[in-house]
Design an enzyme around this catalytic site. Structure first.
Site, PDB file in Angstrom:
ATOM      1  N   PHE A 138      29.242 -20.022 -17.328  1.00  0.00           N
ATOM      2  CA  PHE A 138      29.234 -19.038 -16.252  1.00  0.00           C
ATOM      3  C   PHE A 138      30.150 -19.528 -15.152  1.00  0.00           C
ATOM      4  O   PHE A 138      29.964 -20.620 -14.613  1.00  0.00           O
ATOM      5  CB  PHE A 138      27.825 -18.819 -15.690  1.00  0.00           C
ATOM      6  N   ASP A 223      34.024 -26.894 -13.381  1.00  0.00           N
ATOM      7  CA  ASP A 223      33.292 -26.018 -12.473  1.00  0.00           C
ATOM      8  C   ASP A 223      32.051 -26.772 -12.013  1.00  0.00           C
ATOM      9  O   ASP A 223      31.067 -26.890 -12.743  1.00  0.00           O
ATOM     10  CB  ASP A 223      32.917 -24.725 -13.204  1.00  0.00           C
ATOM     11  N   LYS A 252      28.018 -23.368  -3.493  1.00  0.00           N
ATOM     12  CA  LYS A 252      26.563 -23.483  -3.366  1.00  0.00           C
ATOM     13  C   LYS A 252      26.090 -24.502  -2.334  1.00  0.00           C
ATOM     14  O   LYS A 252      25.869 -24.174  -1.177  1.00  0.00           O
ATOM     15  CB  LYS A 252      25.944 -23.735  -4.741  1.00  0.00           C
TER      16      LYS A 252
END
Length: 390
Positions: A138, A223, A252
């Protein structure tokens, strides 16, 4: 506004892109949340691995308030002191030489994709623009990062996708090597697949991927949107594999809840970008970078990276989990619904996240305590018993 009023107003005026649980949180402190009715919850989701320093850490709040009273935004047409300071801190913490700031993990992924294509246009001959990613990965919801995401359920409604992406099984170096062609410019992976179910690769996987990228002259993009800044018990996920990537993406946890993303790269890669190649109006503004600087200070000064490793080990002793540090999931035996467990936990005052049908994600703030962990395990165990009994 009470819980029901918030629900009704949201259902009336917001686009139906989410299916929220029936609660409206209005206050947070540390690992605790309170809803509009005053009910208290132990938060083991942290805004999806975002509230790294806990909710409303006093030092982060103070830094944001002070900066907001002085200057919030000017744009990147001018030099931004907190941005330069944040870039220096991230470079000193990581392998990287340069930083680009944006507003989210998806934007950081877009930057990495553009970096790789621009770099390949300069350093490789022919039509070299393809990026290999992993199945169950993702990388974001924009069209480019959606195309990079190796999950059909996110992609099917938005075809045709941006071309130039190939998917291989995660943790399979042989499949990756076979997929590399003269058109390949980069491999893009998560050190641990987060949204895909908390999938941890074998210890030798990323070192072999690094070696393969070097051998074939292509970039390795990691990532680290969920794995970075202490979440796995190290500052960055790549440190567990003892490798150096070419590019990483962050978001995040970086701002303790304030929106900020970043793309970090080594000098020889970052030099591919020149003025005008990429930009972000809000990226790296005074307020966001100040929040991130305060976040890094708290993580460092309060030993939260080590705490994540210690509390992760404790949870591993108490539960059969998959993950590393405080990025983990509990997988259930067939017949136990993850959503039912999630709902039962919420009713009992514990916030967790159902991932698919068979597991719940546990990603508490990095400052979580032993008492918090034991309380969460007790609530979770009781929820599973009740769901299994039903």
């Amino acid at each position: 506004m009470n819980n029901q009023q918030a629900i009704e107003l949201s259902q009336r005026y917001l686009m139906p892109t989410y299916s929220p649980l029936p609660v409206a949180f209005v206050r947070g402190e540390g690992c605790r949340l309170w809803d509009a009715a005053g009910n208290e919850y132990l938060d083991f989701l942290a805004g999806i691995a975002v509230a790294s320093t806990g909710h409303c850490h006093p030092r982060v709040v103070e830094a944001i308030c002070e900066q907001a009273s002085q200057l919030m935004h000017t744009s990147n047409l001018y030099y931004i002191p907190p941005q330069a300071q944040l870039a220096k801190r991230l470079v000193e913490l990581s392998f990287a030489d340069r930083c680009f700031f944006c507003n989210s993990g998806a934007e950081a992924g877009e930057t990495a994709i553009k970096f790789a294509r621009k770099w390949a246009g300069i350093n490789r001959s022919g039509e070299c623009f393809e990026i290999i990613t992993a199945k169950q990965s993702f990388h974001g919801r924009t069209l480019a990062t959606l195309a990079a995401t190796g999950q059909e359920k996110y992609q099917k409604a938005f075809r045709p996708l941006l071309p130039g992406f190939t998917y291989v099984p995660f943790n399979d170096v042989g499949a990756l090597e076979e997929a590399i062609s003269e058109r390949t410019c980069a491999v893009m992976l998560e050190p641990i697949q987060a949204e895909g179910g908390i999938n941890v690769p074998d210890d030798d996987y990323l070192p072999q991927v690094r070696e393969l990228c070097d051998k074939r002259g292509i970039l390795l993009i990691l990532d680290e949107v969920q794995t970075a800044l202490g979440r796995t018990g190290r500052w960055f996920g790549y440190e567990h594999a003892d490798i150096i990537p070419d590019i990483i993406t962050l978001a995040k946890a970086l701002g303790s809840g304030f929106p900020i993303g970043a793309c970090l790269a080594k000098e020889d890669v970052s030099n591919a970008f020149q003025p005008g190649d990429h930009a972000s109006t809000f990226g790296g503004n005074h307020l966001a970078c100040t929040a991130a600087l305060a976040t890094i200070d708290v993580i460092e000064d309060e030993g939260l990276v080590a705490n994540a490793a210690q509390m992760g080990s404790l949870l591993e002793e108490l539960l059969r989990i998959r993950g590393k540090g405080l990025l983990m999931a509990v997988q259930f035996t067939p017949g136990i619904s993850a959503k039912a467990v999630q709902d039962q936990c919420l009713a009992a005052g514990l916030v967790v996240n159902a991932m698919g049908d068979d597991r719940v994600r546990l990603v508490p703030p990095l400052m979580v305590s032993e008492a918090d962990c034991r309380q969460a395990v007790a609530i979770l165990a009781d929820a599973v018993r009740k769901v299994a009994g039903n």
